[in-house]
Each structure stands twice: as C-alpha cells, then as structure tokens.
Design an enzyme around this catalytic site. Structure first.
Site, PDB file in Angstrom:
ATOM      1  N   SER A 140       2.867   2.476   2.271  1.00  0.00           N
ATOM      2  CA  SER A 140       2.830   3.231   3.519  1.00  0.00           C
ATOM      3  C   SER A 140       4.188   3.846   3.838  1.00  0.00           C
ATOM      4  O   SER A 140       4.253   4.942   4.399  1.00  0.00           O
ATOM      5  CB  SER A 140       2.358   2.341   4.667  1.00  0.00           C
ATOM      6  OG  SER A 140       3.130   1.154   4.723  1.00  0.00           O
ATOM      7  N   GLN A 185       0.816  -1.222   0.000  1.00  0.00           N
ATOM      8  CA  GLN A 185       0.000   0.000   0.000  1.00  0.00           C
ATOM      9  C   GLN A 185       0.841   1.259   0.000  1.00  0.00           C
ATOM     10  O   GLN A 185       0.303   2.351   0.061  1.00  0.00           O
ATOM     11  CB  GLN A 185      -0.985  -0.030   1.182  1.00  0.00           C
ATOM     12  CG  GLN A 185      -0.433   0.389   2.534  1.00  0.00           C
ATOM     13  CD  GLN A 185       0.378  -0.683   3.228  1.00  0.00           C
ATOM     14  OE1 GLN A 185       1.087  -1.464   2.603  1.00  0.00           O
ATOM     15  NE2 GLN A 185       0.306  -0.717   4.541  1.00  0.00           N
ATOM     16  N   ARG A 225      -6.412   1.813   9.167  1.00  0.00           N
ATOM     17  CA  ARG A 225      -6.222   2.694  10.314  1.00  0.00           C
ATOM     18  C   ARG A 225      -4.903   3.457  10.269  1.00  0.00           C
ATOM     19  O   ARG A 225      -4.722   4.454  10.938  1.00  0.00           O
ATOM     20  CB  ARG A 225      -6.279   1.900  11.629  1.00  0.00           C
ATOM     21  CG  ARG A 225      -5.180   0.875  11.784  1.00  0.00           C
ATOM     22  CD  ARG A 225      -5.185   0.226  13.184  1.00  0.00           C
ATOM     23  NE  ARG A 225      -4.761   1.152  14.207  1.00  0.00           N
ATOM     24  CZ  ARG A 225      -3.487   1.490  14.450  1.00  0.00           C
ATOM     25  NH1 ARG A 225      -2.511   0.971  13.718  1.00  0.00           N
ATOM     26  NH2 ARG A 225      -3.182   2.337  15.414  1.00  0.00           N
ATOM     27  N   GLU A 262      -9.391   0.156   1.897  1.00  0.00           N
ATOM     28  CA  GLU A 262     -10.532  -0.749   1.763  1.00  0.00           C
ATOM     29  C   GLU A 262     -11.722  -0.131   1.033  1.00  0.00           C
ATOM     30  O   GLU A 262     -12.598  -0.849   0.542  1.00  0.00           O
ATOM     31  CB  GLU A 262     -11.013  -1.172   3.163  1.00  0.00           C
ATOM     32  CG  GLU A 262      -9.931  -1.831   3.973  1.00  0.00           C
ATOM     33  CD  GLU A 262     -10.287  -1.913   5.448  1.00  0.00           C
ATOM     34  OE1 GLU A 262     -10.363  -3.027   5.960  1.00  0.00           O
ATOM     35  OE2 GLU A 262     -10.504  -0.859   6.080  1.00  0.00           O
TER      36      GLU A 262
END
Lengths: 158, 290, 768
Positions: free
Chosen positions: C497, C495, C536, C722
């Site tokens: 990050s 992703q 999150r 998501e």
C-alpha cells in the site's frame, strides 16, 4: 531460578564475537538480543516456518531450535551478511524484481536457504528448488514468485 | 525454557558417566530438534542435558565394517547420510527417501541415534532401517549390546533403552541390501509427518523373490513387520515390476488384516488401512523398478 | 524511497498503472525492515499470560502465589487488579463484551485469566505456568446451530457498543446467544417456490480457521508522564487510540498508537487485540511492557468463523434462479469482536452474484464457548461463496446445463439490481467468467484421465461489498526542496500500500513515485483512518491521498506563480520556496479526506439503495486429478480472475490475486482448528495446523485482472486484497465432482473425506 552463565566465542558475519549466555538460551535469542541482528525472527517456534534460519558452519539451521551453547567456536552468518558493502546479492535483487515477498517476515529464511542451494547446486531444477525450500513457509504464499526469483538469480549467476 | 545444566563430554565413557538411570530429567542431546520442541512446550523439563556433539569423531562416522556391513554412527546427521556415497551404494533406499524426510535444516543437525531413541512413530527412518534388518548398537555402563530396530522401539515413544544408555550406531548387514523402497504418505499438507510409511526390502534372484521384509510405520504405534505379507512374497516371481495378481492380493490382505492402525488427526484407522493396501503395492512396484 | 531516481526524471510520465517496485524491497531482503517484533526498550518488562483450561465456568479463585514467589517476577496481575485503573475493563468494536483479563467467568479454553511480568521472558513464562485457578464448571455450547436456540448462554446480558445502530435493539437482551440477526426480505419468496419447476436445498459447512500471521501479535506499551504510547503490530492504529482512550477515560491525544511494517495481518490485527492488556499492565507496573504472543497463543486470540449455511433455490423451467432462501449461522466464539459486521456486511450478499427477484436471507452471529471469530481476508465472503457456488454447480449439473452457461444465464449485469436493492455499477461479472473460461479452454475437449487417476474441472465466482460508510484522511507535506512525504494510517502489511499510495501522490504532483516517502502510521502525526481491512484502503485512502495531493498541488502551483515560475515538479518548487522565504525553508500541507456513501438497510426489509461504494469480484477455475484409491487431489491448474478496476500497480495486483487464492487453497484443503468435545483446541501449532507449503502449490497458476474501470474510484481503481479468495473452495469441490462424481459439503476437502465420499457413492461406505 539461579542461572549458570558461560561465555561463548564465535564468528558472526565474519567478525569474532563473544557473548555471555545461559544454557537455555537459543542462538536466535543471542543473535537478536545480544547483537541486534533482527533479520532472523521467531514465528512458529518449531523449526517449521524457517523465519529463524541462520547459517552455522555453512549449514542452514533453525535458530529457534539451536542452543546458543552449541555455537561456541562456530561460524555463524545471518541474512545481514548477504549484501556486501550495501550491494544486494543476485538473489536479493531477484527477490525484489520477482516480487518474491509480501510482508517480508519469512524472507530472510528463504534468502538464506536459496543462497545455500545455489552454492551447492548452481542450476537447480524447479523440483530441486521446491525440495530445498520445502521447510520454509510463507503465509502470504509468494511461493510461485520465490521459485521464479531463484531461477532468475541462478541464470544471472551462471 | 528454564535453566538446566548442559554438559559437553568429549568421550563416550565420559558421556555415559554423566547420565543417570534413575532421573527422568537427565537426557542425552544430539541434534536436539525433537528435544528442543519438547522443552519449549514444557513437555520435557531437563535438569541436565548431556550433549553428544563432542563425540562426532567416534560416533559420527559412516563406514563399512569387516563383513561389509554399512555402519551408521549414532551421531551421524541425516544430511551426512544423504550426502554419503557409501549409503548411496549400499542402502540407496535411504538416499532416495531422505530429501522427503523433515526439512533441510533439521537434516543438518538431526542424528540417526536421535531418530531411533525418540521413538516417535511418525519418524520415517526407523521404518526404513527395520526393513533393512538393521541392528542398533547401544553402549551403557555395563558395556555394549545390540538390538534389532523393531525390538529397540517397543511402543508409542517407548524404547528398550535404559536412561543411561546411548545409541552409538546402526549396522545394516550386507546380506540385507536387496531391492528396497520406501513411500511416505501424507494426508494434510504435502510436507508433514507421514500418515503412513511403507518400507519393503526384497532379496531377489532371477525374477524371483527369495526373501522379503515388509514394514509399516507411522500409521501404527511403532514400525511393524507384516509377516503374512513377507510370507506371500517369499518365492513369488515377477516380470519387470509386476507381481502375480494373487500375490499382490495376498500381500494387500495381510497388510490390511495383520496391522493395528491408529486413528489420529491424520486419518482414521479404516482410512489408513486403505492407504496401506494401496501403498504396499506402489512400494513393491517401486522396489522392483529399482 | 529511492533517492537515486532523479527528481524530474519521470515528470509527466504516468505513475498510475506502472509496476513500481515495492518501496521497502531493499529493507525486507536485507533483514532491516522495521517490525514491532524487533522493538527493544530499556527497562521493559515481558508479559506472559495464564489461560483458562475450561470452556465455561465461574471463577472461584486464582492462586498466583507460586508465580509471585519466582525470583525475577515483577508482578502478577488478574482481572480484578485491572479494575483499579480501568473500572469497566470490557472492550470490543460491536459489543463491549470482552474483559481485558477474565472477570467472574471464563468463556473459552485459552481465555486470558492472569498475566505475569518479568524482565526475563523465560522467567515470566515459567511463572505463568505455576498459576492455578479453581472454577465452578458450567455447561458449554460449541456448535453454532445448537447455540442459536440453546438454553446455555455464553453471556448473561448483551452489551452492544453504541457504534452500530443496527445492534441497538439487542441492548440488555438476556437468554440468547444471537449477537446479530440480519434479515433480508425481497419479493414473494413463497410464491416463487410454489411455482418453481425445480427446487434445490442443501446445507454446507466451513471450519474454524486461524490467520497465523508470521509476526505473531505483539504490542509494547510505554507509560509516560500523563500519556501512553502503544507500539503495536496493528492494522488499525486509529481505532487502537480510540478504544484505549475510551477504556482509560482519556482524551484521544493522550494515547499514541504507532506501527511499523506488519509481518502479515489478514484481518487478525484489526480493532484491538492484546493492546488493552499490554496498556493495563504497563500502567499498573509504571514500566514499559512488551507482549509477544507465540504462534500457539495466536489461536486463542481470533479466528475465522465456522459456518453452517442452509441454502434453497427455486429454478424456472428455462434455468433461471427465481428465488433463493439463505440461512447462515456464524460461529462467533465467546466474544463478538467484529463478527456481527461480518455476519451483516457479508450476509447480505449470501444469494451470490445473480439476478434473483425473490430473496430471503437470515444471517445470524452466534456466541459459543470457542475462541472469538472476526475478520479474515474476505470478511465472511469465502464461507458464503463456498456454499452458494457449490449449490449453484449442483443445480447446473442436475439440470444438465453447462455450469458456465448456467452462471452466465443468471449473472448480474451493470444496471441490474442486486437483491439488496443496490444497482450494480462497474461490476464485470460476466467478463470475469468469460476470461476464466477462455484461459481454461472451457469449450475444448478435456482429458478426463484413466484408471485410478480421474480428472475434472470446475469454476466459481463470488462478490463482496465494501465496508461502508468509512472515512480516511491523508496529509501530504511538501518540503522546501520539493520532496514530498505522505502521512497516512494505511498499514503496509505486505500488500504494498505504501508503494501504491506513493504512486497516487506522484501522479498528482507529476513527480516519480520513487521520490515520495510514506510514513509509518503514528497517530501523533498521521491523521485518522478507519483501518486497513476489507480491501477498503485503495478506494477510500486512495481518494483521500489523491485529494491531499491535489490540495498540495494547487498550493504549489500558486507558490510557483507567485514567484513567476511555472510548476514543473520538485525543482520548480524548490526555486519557488527559495524566492518566497529567501532560503530553503517552509512547507506546503495538502489535506484530503473521503467518506464513502452508504444508506442504512430498511429495518423491515433489510434492503438499501446503497450498500456499498464498489463491488469486488473474483472467480477461479480449477483443473485437478483425483486418486480414486486414496482421495488425494493434485491441483493441475488454477486460474484466478478478478475485477480490480484499473490497476494502480499491475504487478502488485497480480501478487495480491495469487496470494489470496493460495491462502484460500490452504483453507480449502488442509487448514482446520480441531476442537475436542470439551472445547479444547487440539492443534494450535504449525506442526498440526497445516498451512500450504511450496509442495502444495498448483502445478500451474494464472492470475488476471480484467480490463475494467471503477468510475467512482481513485484513478479508476478499487480494492483487490481479497477478491482472489472468493472462488477457490467451490471451484475445487466442483472440479472434484466433475472428476469422480461425488459432492462434498464440508471444508476442508481432506483426502479421507473425498475417499469416503467415493466409497459411499459406490455403496460401500468406509467404516468409521
């Protein structure tokens, strides 16, 4: 289990090498465990996902379904051979630019397949790209970006 | 996988001598894509594998014989078929179908002989070869013999091959090269083994079908000829790619009625029967369109 | 990190909102990126597992003698052996219900029963195949609705972990398979139904799914003198450390958990999975032990809940949803894993993103004799949206209200109260709908196809709450040359990050993002984080990283000022360090942490003023064509629109939307774990469990993040991993209905299921 070993000789990424193997060893195991080349990986174990793609005598194969013994005398190349002296190939650069991977686990296979395609067909249609890559799966589903990256690299290599 | 003996003969007689009729743990290995899956799953635990890879010189050729029949060597790879000008000229249905069969890496190593000997009903090539009236050339300790494709494959993963025989090639008679088409229908992901394969081969002259071969695969235990459909097509006329409605209906009925469809994860028998009713017409249209 | 970018090149230029290329891009395209899959250690033993072949039974005996006799086998371990080093070998985040290896009973086909260790993995695998076990077979229960009231119980007694207060009341409970029973009660639902102009009621189903990350579960445990190091493909190293320390009765600092890049996670690799077994084997063998599961074995570790969702709505004469009743049964499998959290955290959004004054939700996590179900990209939301957006569409069509109009009439707006009692903030529902409609040309004429090819289109929108309260810590270490390293436990599993977090550090420090290095998680050095899950991290870790960088900057500015310098980025810092220490020496540590706010639900009503720090919103529009003779569907166009707040890295956001939506496409059309009547999984391989390939992609796919800002988020951002999944399944079913007038209630939408529905609709049902 008694194991009869044998020594195979082949060319790996341009260098002559030899390895002591058993008949049940796959070429993927030998490339990874004997030569420490980690770009090809076993995932589905059935030749469906393409993570284990290797080039043998210039043709893509599933390393997880290829007996190492069959590589005796062959020319084998891996994703590690795509960049020359640290310079990325046009496809590698296009994959980065187009975001054509996320987790990266399947990326080596897509790159080798796409390289093979562009070598025989420098200006493929989108359909030809999809057909050639249809045996490679990406669980992150970066397929649209992969198609764009292959198109971009083809344009740049023209 | 556990260790086994791997033999790499250079000649056919040598290879035949290494096989054994009475040992299920001894098998020839060509491209190995199907066999490796069975070995990795421990469905097949070999004692000895006899590699056919060293026989390519003799068994890997694609050529025309004296009668002009197309001969595909037993160890010719699917990729070699796909690239062959001879195949394109004499059996273009094979050339057109191949890009959709298995995947590029499998086609690079999987062989014609392997596709037939494995007798997995979900293989496409046997269905196409059956429609082309191909004969399988087999070598064994007692010499050579030939069998039609639909007699070689006797059932679900079952063949008429003895354990010490090797498929040396396939011969497609020149006379059988008509207007042919194959449709592979998948029901899960687009790239999958077929739920249904339909192959037709029509010998035509001036807007008339003189003879037809109709074969259903994948949805059945083995490639299955549909004689009622072949009979309905024989003598039928067409204009462009359109057949008389009555003929089409007779063909659809025969395909639905005569064939024993199997239920599995790719669909129920009733659904596959419907797929066959639809795809037989689409395959005929594709064949007539050439 | 790209050292070719000069230190002061982008000073003061904005780092946030820039499509910085992935930091690990070159490593991934050259095959050199580090995965635990690649890790080899001298003297390592490989572990292979023998699994149960029955769904429910009491273990009478395990015969390991043949396996032990195989040359090259180091040892064979059973559950009883593990008790020698871990007396209570049960783990799990919500319930301590899962034995490291089966003890006394087996509860699903595929449950680990014994393990073989050998230096040669082929030997270990062969030997594992020689193990046999005898069982007293017990009746089993597989369906979630049946299991909710069945007398067949998967566990004799419920053993909730202490972590979650809302599970306390289940402690010691017997004769039940219900592992969580979340209830919401709002308003006078009965009265609303009694006075409704229309009432609609439907039941929807979703199937069992597996994540199939392409790097299958892998862990390597190294026993050291008085500690253990675990190298694991984990989304949650801090939790791995906690749970292993708890099992061993050790302090946390004797357990080190580290990761590398993950070859996909998607929720499969949260909490602990194979780590307890690998640690136990390594401690028993006193040697490093590696376990690399096969793709097939992954299906027996964790999956996504199958669900049954009964939904009922009361509609007023003017087309408003007055009340909604939701009854959701989650098939949790034999071990709870994080399933109870899925059932509750997602369960409370079961009514959808609508203004509903009276609502009733019963969301229950149910034990069954199937493989465990846990977190999967969307954390339960895709199952719920499938039902409520199919249901919502049926209502709109029945009332002859345009499906877009019906949704916009009922959609929640900022300032309005969600049925849980939490007020919506920075939730751009209406804008998401408007953008989908605009991209699809919703008001323009639509080609409906002809003959056997019929076209239709559909939309759907869903909402998800974040997982709260949770905590993230981050540490920024600035060296004496001014270069910065971020230490954090957020796991980059694709992703990007690491890239986004580097952008946050760079934004605060006023340096180029390319100059910031981000470490891989290693609990010996990276500080605590709850885990990389549920979208999150951008919000929680984003805040922690921002605060850590701000803390560092404050100190750097002071250091510069002390040397009479003005802070202008790396070079000024290097000068300041040299002035203070007389050489290139020293460090500045910036630390930051963030805990989201949360108010526990009222036990009586299930309501809370603060269920989530932010809302995730995603919608999808679909145009498709149905072959009416075969049921085959061709997706012509897929439009995915989300509210992701302000994008830190717009290109990454787009690929997250796209990847999530296409992953959900597979779960809509092809993916399904198929079980026999005896509970055996019939298709544990990519040959038979079909994930989408390149030919399954929609002809056209468009992705968009609407202009939005999350005012309480770091630099206005929030999670997005998501949101792309939410609307996909119902949008496709709604489009199929639009095309051929049939409604499907169960996933996946196979060609056969569509063809059967078409036959049934014309009164000629296809025989079974």
């Amino acid at each position: 289990m008694s194991v009869a070993t044998r020594t195979i000789h082949f060319t790996l990424n341009g260098a002559p090498v030899s390895a002591t193997i058993a008949p049940h060893h796959t070429l993927l195991e030998v490339v990874r465990d004997t030569f420490g080349l980690n770009g090809a990986r076993e995932s589905c174990g059935q030749g469906l996902c393409g993570c284990c793609t290797l080039m043998v005598n210039g043709q893509s194969v599933s390393g997880c379904l290829t007996l190492a013994a069959f590589a005796d005398g062959a020319t084998v190349t891996t994703v590690e051979n795509l960049a020359v002296d640290g310079k990325l190939s046009p496809l590698q650069a296009a994959f980065i630019e187009c975001g054509a991977f996320q987790c990266g686990f399947c990326t080596s296979g897509f790159l080798l397949m796409a390289t093979e395609l562009l070598e025989s067909n420098p200006r493929p249609t989108e359909g030809e790209i999809r057909n050639h890559l249809s045996g490679n799966l990406c669980r992150c589903a970066t397929y649209p970006e992969v198609v764009r990256a292959v198109q971009l690299a083809a344009e740049r290599m023209a | 996988m556990i260790p086994f003996e791997l033999l790499e003969p250079r000649t056919l007689p040598e290879a035949l001598g290494m096989l054994a009729d009475d040992d299920t743990a001894v098998r020839p290995i060509g491209g190995g894509t199907a066999l490796m899956l069975m070995m990795k799953a421990s469905v097949f635990v070999p004692r000895r594998l006899v590699s056919l890879r060293g026989l390519g010189e003799a068994l890997g050729r694609i050529e025309l014989d004296a009668e002009g029949a197309l001969c595909l060597g037993g160890t010719a790879t699917l990729a070699a078929l796909e690239a062959s000008d001879l195949v394109r000229a004499h059996a273009p249905v094979i050339t057109r179908a191949l890009p959709h069969l298995s995947n590029v890496r499998v086609r690079h190593v999987a062989t014609v002989g392997g596709a037939l000997a494995h007798a997995d009903p979900h293989m496409d090539l046997p269905t196409i070869l059956a429609a082309l009236d191909a004969r399988v050339r087999i070598a064994g300790p007692a010499g050579h013999r030939t069998l039609p494709v639909d007699e070689l494959i006797t059932g679900y993963y079952e063949t008429a091959l003895a354990r010490n025989e090797i498929i040396t090639g396939v011969t497609i008679p020149a006379a059988s090269a008509g207007k042919a088409a194959y449709i592979k229908c998948t029901t899960r992901a687009a790239d999958d083994w077929p739920a249904l394969g339909v192959a037709v081969n029509l010998a035509c002259s001036a807007g008339r079908i003189d003879a037809a071969r109709v074969v259903i695969g994948a949805a059945t235990d083995k490639p299955t000829r549909v004689s009622g459909a072949e009979a309905a097509l024989r003598g039928a006329t067409f204009s462009g790619s359109t057949l008389d409605h009555a003929v089409t209906e007779a063909v659809r009925d025969a395909v639905a009625r005569e064939v024993a469809y199997t239920s599995d994860a790719q669909g129920s028998a009733a659904y596959k029967r419907q797929l066959a009713r639809v795809h037989i017409v689409r395959t005929l249209t594709a064949a007539l369109e050439g | 990190m790209d050292t070719k970018v000069s230190p002061d090149q982008v000073i003061d230029a904005q780092q946030v909102g820039r499509s910085v290329p992935r930091m690990e891009g070159a490593a991934k395209v050259t095959g050199r990126a580090e995965y635990i899959h690649n890790l080899r250690l001298p003297g390592v033993l490989h572990g292979k597992v023998f699994r149960s072949r029955i769904a429910h039974g009491r273990i009478l005996s395990i015969d390991t003698s043949a396996a032990r006799a195989v040359a090259g086998v180091h040892s064979v371990v059973t559950g009883e052996d593990i008790r020698r080093i871990i007396p209570e070998p049960y783990y799990g985040p919500a319930f301590h219900d899962q034995p490291i290896l089966a003890l006394d009973k087996v509860r699903y086909v595929g449950e680990p029963v014994a393990a073989v260790l050998a230096a040669d993995p082929h030997v270990a695998e062969y030997a594992a195949g020689l193990i046999t076990a005898e069982y007293e077979e017990l009746p089993a229960v597989f369906n979630e609705v049946e299991a909710a009231t069945s007398s067949i119980c998967v566990h004799d007694e419920l053993k909730p972990a202490i972590t979650f207060p809302d599970l306390k009341h289940l402690k010691g409970k017997r004769n039940t398979n219900v592992a969580l029973d979340y209830k919401l009660r709002r308003g006078d639902v009965s009265a609303a139904f009694a006075s409704a102009a229309h009432v609609f009621e439907h039941e929807f189903h979703t199937q069992h799914i597996m994540h199939t990350p392409f790097e299958p579960f892998v862990a390597l445990a190294e026993p050291l003198d008085d500690s253990v190091t675990i190298h694991s493909s984990s989304q949650m190293p801090a939790y791995v450390r906690l749970e292993i320390a708890r099992l061993l009765g050790w302090p946390e600092n004797k357990v080190r958990a580290r990761t590398a890049y993950l070859g996909g996670g998607f929720g499969a690799k949260v909490y602990v999975k194979i780590e307890p077994l690998v640690v136990a084997l390594a401690l028993l063998a006193r040697r490093p032990v590696k376990m690399s599961l096969t793709m097939e074995e992954q299906f027996y570790v964790i999956g996504k809940h199958a669900t049954t969702f009964r939904i009922k709505s009361a509609i007023t004469a003017d087309g408003r949803i007055a009340a909604r009743k939701c009854e959701v049964f989650w098939n949790g499998g034999a071990y709870a894993d994080i399933g109870p959290r899925v059932s509750q955290k997602s369960g409370f959004t079961s009514t959808g993103p609508y203004q509903i004054e009276c609502a009733e939700i019963d969301s229950a996590e149910i034990y069954t004799n199937l493989p465990p179900a846990g977190a999967f990209r969307g954390f339960g939301i895709p199952q719920l949206v499938w039902a409520y957006e199919s249901h919502t569409d049926i209502i709109a069509r029945a009332l002859k209200i345009d499906p877009l109009e019906f949704r916009r009439r009922n959609i929640l707006h900022d300032g309005q109260e969600h049925p849980t009692g939490t007020v919506m903030r920075d939730a751009e529902f209406d804008e998401v709908l408007v953008r989908i409609a605009a991209r699809m040309g919703w008001d323009a004429p639509f080609d409906r196809g002809t003959g056997t090819k019929r076209r239709g289109r559909g939309i759907a929108i869903g909402v998800k709450a974040s997982i709260a309260p949770t905590t993230s810590f981050a540490l920024v270490n600035v060296s004496a040359d001014g270069s910065a390293v971020l230490f954090c436990n957020t796991i980059d599993m694709g992703q990007a990050s690491n890239t986004a977090n580097a952008q946050l550090v760079a934004e605060v420090l006023g340096i180029p993002a390319e100059r910031v290095k981000v470490t891989q998680a290693d609990t010996d050095v990276t500080p605590f984080d709850m885990g990389t899950l549920g979208s999150r991290s951008m919000f929680h870790m984003g805040h922690a990283v921002r605060l850590a960088a701000e803390h560092a900057r404050t100190q750097l500015e002071a250091l510069c000022a002390e040397g009479g310098l003005t802070y202008t980025g790396e070079q000024s810092v290097a000068q300041a360090f040299r002035k203070k220490f007389g050489m290139q020496a020293g460090n500045i540590f910036g630390v930051g942490h963030y805990t989201s706010r949360y108010q526990p639900a009222d036990p009586a009503t299930g309501m809370s003023k603060e269920v989530t720090p932010f809302w995730m919103i995603g919608g999808t529009g679909i145009e498709l064509e149905v072959d009416t003779e075969t049921g085959h569907v061709t997706i012509l166009r897929m439009v995915n629109v989300v509210d992701a707040g302000r994008a830190i890295n717009p290109r990454v956001v787009e690929t997250q939307i796209s990847g999530a939506a296409l992953m959900q496409l597979g779960q809509t059309m092809t993916e399904e774990m198929v079980f026999s009547s005896a509970g055996e999984l019939t298709n544990p391989s990519l040959a038979y469990y079909k994930i989408p390939g390149i030919h399954d992609m929609p002809a056209t796919i468009e992705n968009e993040a609407v202009e939005a800002e999350t005012r309480n988020g770091p630099f206005g951002s929030k999670g997005v991993g998501e949101s792309g999944t939410f609307g996909v399944s119902p949008a496709i079913a709604n489009a199929i209905d639009d095309a051929v007038g049939v409604r499907l209630y169960s996933l996946p939408l196979t060609p056969e299921s569509i063809y059967r529905a078409i036959c049934a609709a014309r009164g000629e049902p296809l025989e079974d």
